[in-house]
Scaffold this active site. Structure first.
Site, PDB file in Angstrom:
ATOM      1  N   SER A 223     -17.638 104.034  -7.906  1.00 55.20           N
ATOM      2  CA  SER A 223     -17.482 104.708  -6.689  1.00 55.20           C
ATOM      3  C   SER A 223     -16.763 104.315  -5.381  1.00 55.20           C
ATOM      4  O   SER A 223     -17.627 103.282  -5.185  1.00 55.20           O
ATOM      5  CB  SER A 223     -18.846 105.491  -6.608  1.00 55.20           C
ATOM      6  OG  SER A 223     -18.761 105.877  -4.976  1.00 55.20           O
TER       7      SER A 223
ATOM      8  N   TYR B 242     -27.282 104.256  -3.689  1.00 56.03           N
ATOM      9  CA  TYR B 242     -25.634 104.479  -5.174  1.00 56.03           C
ATOM     10  C   TYR B 242     -24.924 103.720  -4.763  1.00 56.03           C
ATOM     11  O   TYR B 242     -24.417 102.966  -6.470  1.00 56.03           O
ATOM     12  CB  TYR B 242     -26.190 105.963  -4.250  1.00 56.03           C
ATOM     13  CG  TYR B 242     -24.670 106.544  -5.910  1.00 56.03           C
ATOM     14  CD1 TYR B 242     -25.284 106.629  -7.180  1.00 56.03           C
ATOM     15  CD2 TYR B 242     -23.366 106.558  -4.936  1.00 56.03           C
ATOM     16  CE1 TYR B 242     -24.115 106.901  -7.561  1.00 56.03           C
ATOM     17  CE2 TYR B 242     -22.221 107.237  -5.379  1.00 56.03           C
ATOM     18  CZ  TYR B 242     -22.587 106.859  -7.002  1.00 56.03           C
ATOM     19  OH  TYR B 242     -21.448 107.157  -7.516  1.00 56.03           O
TER      20      TYR B 242
ATOM     21  N   LYS C   6     -23.520 100.011  -7.442  1.00 57.65           N
ATOM     22  CA  LYS C   6     -22.362 100.179  -7.908  1.00 57.65           C
ATOM     23  C   LYS C   6     -21.619  98.980  -7.779  1.00 57.65           C
ATOM     24  O   LYS C   6     -21.450  98.086  -8.981  1.00 57.65           O
ATOM     25  CB  LYS C   6     -21.524 101.406  -7.802  1.00 57.65           C
ATOM     26  CG  LYS C   6     -21.457 102.696  -7.874  1.00 57.65           C
ATOM     27  CD  LYS C   6     -21.700 102.629  -9.153  1.00 57.65           C
ATOM     28  CE  LYS C   6     -21.864 104.360  -9.633  1.00 57.65           C
ATOM     29  NZ  LYS C   6     -21.932 104.663 -11.409  1.00 57.65           N
TER      30      LYS C   6
HETATM   31  N1  UFG Z   1     -20.004 118.965   2.357  1.00 54.90           N
HETATM   32  C1  UFG Z   1     -20.824 120.160   3.248  1.00 54.90           C
HETATM   33  N2  UFG Z   1     -21.280 121.303   1.838  1.00 54.90           N
HETATM   34  C2  UFG Z   1     -22.242 120.990   0.928  1.00 54.90           C
HETATM   35  C3  UFG Z   1     -21.678 120.144   0.189  1.00 54.90           C
HETATM   36  C4  UFG Z   1     -20.771 119.300   0.911  1.00 54.90           C
HETATM   37  O1  UFG Z   1     -19.818 120.891   3.758  1.00 54.90           O
HETATM   38  O2  UFG Z   1     -22.880 122.271   0.761  1.00 54.90           O
HETATM   39  C5  UFG Z   1     -19.575 118.140   2.112  1.00 54.90           C
HETATM   40  C6  UFG Z   1     -19.855 116.548   2.299  1.00 54.90           C
HETATM   41  O3  UFG Z   1     -20.072 116.436   3.207  1.00 54.90           O
HETATM   42  C7  UFG Z   1     -18.406 116.156   2.717  1.00 54.90           C
HETATM   43  C8  UFG Z   1     -17.465 116.864   1.593  1.00 54.90           C
HETATM   44  O4  UFG Z   1     -17.972 118.443   1.247  1.00 54.90           O
HETATM   45  O5  UFG Z   1     -17.321 115.776   3.765  1.00 54.90           O
HETATM   46  C9  UFG Z   1     -17.736 116.412  -0.022  1.00 54.90           C
HETATM   47  O6  UFG Z   1     -19.320 116.443  -0.359  1.00 54.90           O
HETATM   48  P1  UFG Z   1     -19.680 116.253  -2.264  1.00 54.90           P
HETATM   49  O7  UFG Z   1     -20.823 115.910  -1.734  1.00 54.90           O
HETATM   50  O8  UFG Z   1     -19.272 116.847  -2.593  1.00 54.90           O
HETATM   51  O9  UFG Z   1     -19.301 114.889  -2.473  1.00 54.90           O
HETATM   52  P2  UFG Z   1     -18.628 112.920  -1.088  1.00 54.90           P
HETATM   53  O10 UFG Z   1     -17.926 113.027  -0.904  1.00 54.90           O
HETATM   54  O11 UFG Z   1     -19.743 113.218  -0.782  1.00 54.90           O
HETATM   55  O12 UFG Z   1     -18.898 111.916  -2.720  1.00 54.90           O
HETATM   56  C10 UFG Z   1     -18.105 111.194  -3.334  1.00 54.90           C
HETATM   57  C11 UFG Z   1     -18.606 110.675  -4.551  1.00 54.90           C
HETATM   58  C12 UFG Z   1     -19.600 109.980  -4.784  1.00 54.90           C
HETATM   59  C13 UFG Z   1     -19.726 109.238  -3.556  1.00 54.90           C
HETATM   60  C14 UFG Z   1     -19.486 109.730  -2.222  1.00 54.90           C
HETATM   61  C15 UFG Z   1     -19.558 108.451  -1.167  1.00 54.90           C
HETATM   62  O13 UFG Z   1     -18.737 112.541  -5.312  1.00 54.90           O
HETATM   63  O14 UFG Z   1     -20.079 109.670  -6.193  1.00 54.90           O
HETATM   64  O15 UFG Z   1     -18.346 110.234  -2.607  1.00 54.90           O
HETATM   65  O16 UFG Z   1     -19.852 109.090   0.180  1.00 54.90           O
HETATM   66  F1  UFG Z   1     -21.237 108.453  -3.344  1.00 54.90           F
END
Ligand code: UFG
Length: 335
Positions: free
Chosen positions: A124, A148, A152
């Site tokens: 990841s 997490y 990895k």
């Molecule tokens: N977000 C919101 N509201 C929500 C959910 C997400 O604003 O209800 C935002 C988050 O803050 C982020 C973006 O949308 O800025 C994407 O969020 P996700 O939860 O969809 O994905 P992440 O970027 O957190 O996760 C990804 C990968 C993970 C990895 C992570 C590393 O899916 O496997 O990046 O930071 F660990």
């Protein structure tokens, strides 16, 4: 036990009932492989195992893993099974190290003992933590900021050591933001609980949630919301098939970023989802989520050059559009 006489086109896929796992099983089947899904169904779905047999079991159960290896004699293993929630990993790190690290180690030892020397690992972008540069090159320092990501990084390190000591051939694929659904509607994202942006936005569009909370609009980005590199799950799936071909040539422990190289903000995703679904999506402004880096964008040039990988569905419209088709079809069936 040594699987001297392995079936070259048979691959063990742990977590084959999961989101990226099931799409990869489809890609494998399309390339003439038989994927054997090994899944304990704790978060995976039997209904998504459509392209080969399902064997139910834990990766941490050495006896069961060896039984399955003996039965099918695969030539390689693609390892998806693992916990994926960043927030939960901060609250309960032991659970993550137990499953994602200890479980993987049991699996690796069983593979080694059975003579299965090819391994593709589901890594990841979380291994980079808060990156120093953007886009992030594959040789950027690995400084994860949550258990997490650390789990990895540790497994990637173990794979390096297993390559040196035992000649295990491995490829780690560092996904950026996996999104979208199978363009034929045969698989999609079914997480429970769902924490990822695009499925949550689509749930708001379909009326399953009242709104979407935007986690922070005060970042140093053009519209103040976080930028992410959304990559279509079918493009990720294809990279696993290419990685399998690569380990056939004898690579030991290589890691690749997989992303489109373009960041979209949370607000851009919501606006595009409104355009595609034709629905208004109510937005609530919330505070920052702990551990969210402002920008995560991949430099995937190593995958392009060495794996010969190129995304086929790079557009945000294709990513959200395929996910929307999957959700709206399920919603119609469930009603
Ligand atoms: N977000 C919101 N509201 C929500 C959910 C997400 O604003 O209800 C935002 C988050 O803050 C982020 C973006 O949308 O800025 C994407 O969020 P996700 O939860 O969809 O994905 P992440 O970027 O957190 O996760 C990804 C990968 C993970 C990895 C992570 C590393 O899916 O496997 O990046 O930071 F660990």
């Amino acid at each position: 036990m040594h699987l001297v006489d392995s079936n070259e086109k048979t691959v063990l896929v742990t977590g084959g009932g999961g989101y990226i796992g099931s799409h990869t099983c489809k890609a494998l089947a399309e390339s003439g492989y038989t994927p054997i899904s090994y899944d304990n169904l704790s978060t995976g779905h039997a209904e998504l195992v459509k392209w080969g047999p399902l064997e139910v079991g834990d990766v941490g159960d050495a006896k069961r893993v060896k039984e399955v290896l003996e039965k099918y004699r695969p030539s390689a293993c693609i390892h998806f099974a693992g916990y994926i929630q960043v927030g939960e990993s901060v609250l309960n790190p032991g659970r993550y190290y137990q499953n994602n690290v200890s479980g993987t180690l049991v699996l690796l030892e069983a593979l080694l003992e059975s003579g299965v020397m090819g391994f593709i690992f589901s890594s990841s972008a979380a291994v980079y933590g808060t990156p120093q540069t953007s886009p992030i090159p594959d040789d950027h320092l690995l400084t994860p900021i949550n258990p997490y990501g650390e789990s990895k990084r540790i497994v990637e390190g173990i794979l390096g050591d297993f390559g040196t000591a035992h000649g295990m051939r491995s490829v780690s694929l560092r996904y950026f933001n996996a999104a979208g659904a199978d363009p034929d509607g045969e698989s999609g994202e079914l997480h429970d609980p769902e924490t990822h942006l695009i499925p949550l936005v689509l749930q708001a569009a379909i009326g399953k949630r009242s709104d979407i909370t935007v986690f922070g609009d005060d970042y140093g980005t053009p519209d103040g919301t976080c930028l992410r590199d959304y990559i279509h799950v079918t493009d990720l799936a294809r990279a696993h098939v290419l990685a399998l071909e690569m380990i056939g040539y004898g690579v030991t422990a290589r890691a690749f970023n997989l992303g489109n190289g373009k960041g979209f903000s949370v607000m851009e995703v919501i606006r595009e989802a409104e355009r595609i679904t034709g629905k208004r999506i109510p937005v609530v402004l919330g505070g920052r989520r702990r551990g969210d880096p402002p920008v995560l964008v991949a430099d995937s040039s190593r995958a392009r050059v060495e794996l010969g990988w190129a995304p086929r569905y790079p557009g945000l419209d294709e990513i959200i559009g395929t996910a929307w088709r999957f959700y709206s079809a399920r919603e119609t069936v469930e009603k």
